[in-house]
Design an enzyme around this catalytic site. Sequence first.
Site, PDB file in Angstrom:
ATOM      1  N   HIS A 105      34.590  35.965 -24.905  1.00  0.00           N
ATOM      2  CA  HIS A 105      33.769  36.989 -24.181  1.00  0.00           C
ATOM      3  C   HIS A 105      34.387  36.805 -22.846  1.00  0.00           C
ATOM      4  O   HIS A 105      33.572  37.903 -22.034  1.00  0.00           O
ATOM      5  CB  HIS A 105      32.390  36.114 -24.233  1.00  0.00           C
ATOM      6  CG  HIS A 105      31.216  37.269 -24.231  1.00  0.00           C
ATOM      7  ND1 HIS A 105      31.443  38.539 -23.516  1.00  0.00           N
ATOM      8  CD2 HIS A 105      30.019  37.020 -24.679  1.00  0.00           C
ATOM      9  CE1 HIS A 105      30.268  38.991 -23.933  1.00  0.00           C
ATOM     10  NE2 HIS A 105      29.378  38.433 -24.397  1.00  0.00           N
ATOM     11  N   ASP A 133      33.634  42.465 -24.392  1.00  0.00           N
ATOM     12  CA  ASP A 133      32.389  42.267 -24.969  1.00  0.00           C
ATOM     13  C   ASP A 133      32.162  42.842 -26.352  1.00  0.00           C
ATOM     14  O   ASP A 133      33.023  43.427 -26.986  1.00  0.00           O
ATOM     15  CB  ASP A 133      31.326  43.302 -23.734  1.00  0.00           C
ATOM     16  CG  ASP A 133      31.692  42.822 -22.288  1.00  0.00           C
ATOM     17  OD1 ASP A 133      31.729  41.532 -22.104  1.00  0.00           O
ATOM     18  OD2 ASP A 133      31.673  43.661 -21.283  1.00  0.00           O
TER      19      ASP A 133
END
Length: 387
Positions: free
Chosen positions: A361, A365
């Site tokens: 992450h 995204d």
Amino acid sequence: MEVNIIMPQMGESVAEGTILQWLVNEGERIEKDKPVVEISTDKVDTEVPSPVTGVMSKILHKENETIPVGTVIGIIQVQAAEAEEIAAPKEIISPKVEVQTPKVEVSERERVSPLVRTLAKQYGIDLKKVKGTGEGGRITKKDIMDYVGEKPVEEEVKEREEVIPLSPKRKIIAERMSLSKKTIPHVTTNFEIDLTGIVKYRENRKEGFLKERGFNLTYLPFIMKAVITALKEFPILNSTWTEEGIRIKRYVNLGIAASIEDGLIVPVIKDADKKDFLRLAEEVQDLAKRARDKKLSPDEVQEGTFTITNYGVGGSLFGNPIIVPNQSAILGIGSIQKRPVIIDDAIAIRSIVYLSLSFDHRILDGAQADKFMRRIKELLETWDYWS
């Protein structure tokens, strides 16, 4: 003439290796290029071949010992007539240096191997009470087991629990997976893929493919090809996190996780984006076989840029795969099963698989990850023979 067997350096970053098993005994005649010892490093398990024809005159380090690279682990006696056959790599042999192994008493720590410590903990044994019969007073596994047999009834180990000693491979897997979870913020997204077209194609072609190519056509190459295509379109998935920034790889080195007897290994298909479907199918079969046979070289398990793991072979539908360190994502493949689905308001039976993508992450995204997965879904559901 004597020739040393040396713990080889199986990769630039490898500092030590563990002796898993000696394949010959002292006094046994061995032929050149025949395996003499099996070793394990943090990169790969492999067999070390004999550099010469001769007799195994001395084994200096025992099984389960972890030793720095460059250490002499055994000595081969070569007859004069055979000495001229020596032509081995420097990392495996060196000219004989006098090796002395005097039988002297050693410290408490030195006389106990990791295996013996594990057994002692398992059986609740005070090592100070055990007499070592090994070289220099070292305590052996036999010493531990003999001591267990002599213990009074009130000291016997409870049979309701068992401790399985950790293999070198399992320790390495634990360290790498723990590092990944500690340093990479994982997020997983799951997609349902209709593989009906590919399943039908494979069913129609698998017998002819086996005759023509000599190995079975599996579903893995189809998914590999789709992943490679999507990685070229979404290169952020083919990257690694660095303090200087996100490093994009303009090449695809595709890792394929393979289950082996004592754990998991990830052989890597280098420059997979330059290979067609048939070449990918052939290479993944070859790597998987050599992984099970412990015939991989260190180079074949390094420098991966993206990894695929197929936990569906065990029947699992979903998973949350752990990212390989220095990569940005990993794709998990679930079991392919027939399911009823709604198509144009009608119920149809389709072959469905769930693909799970775990991604870093920090690097991307959910929106980017889902675009990547939608592209894989599109490629697989509209599959036509790719070159």
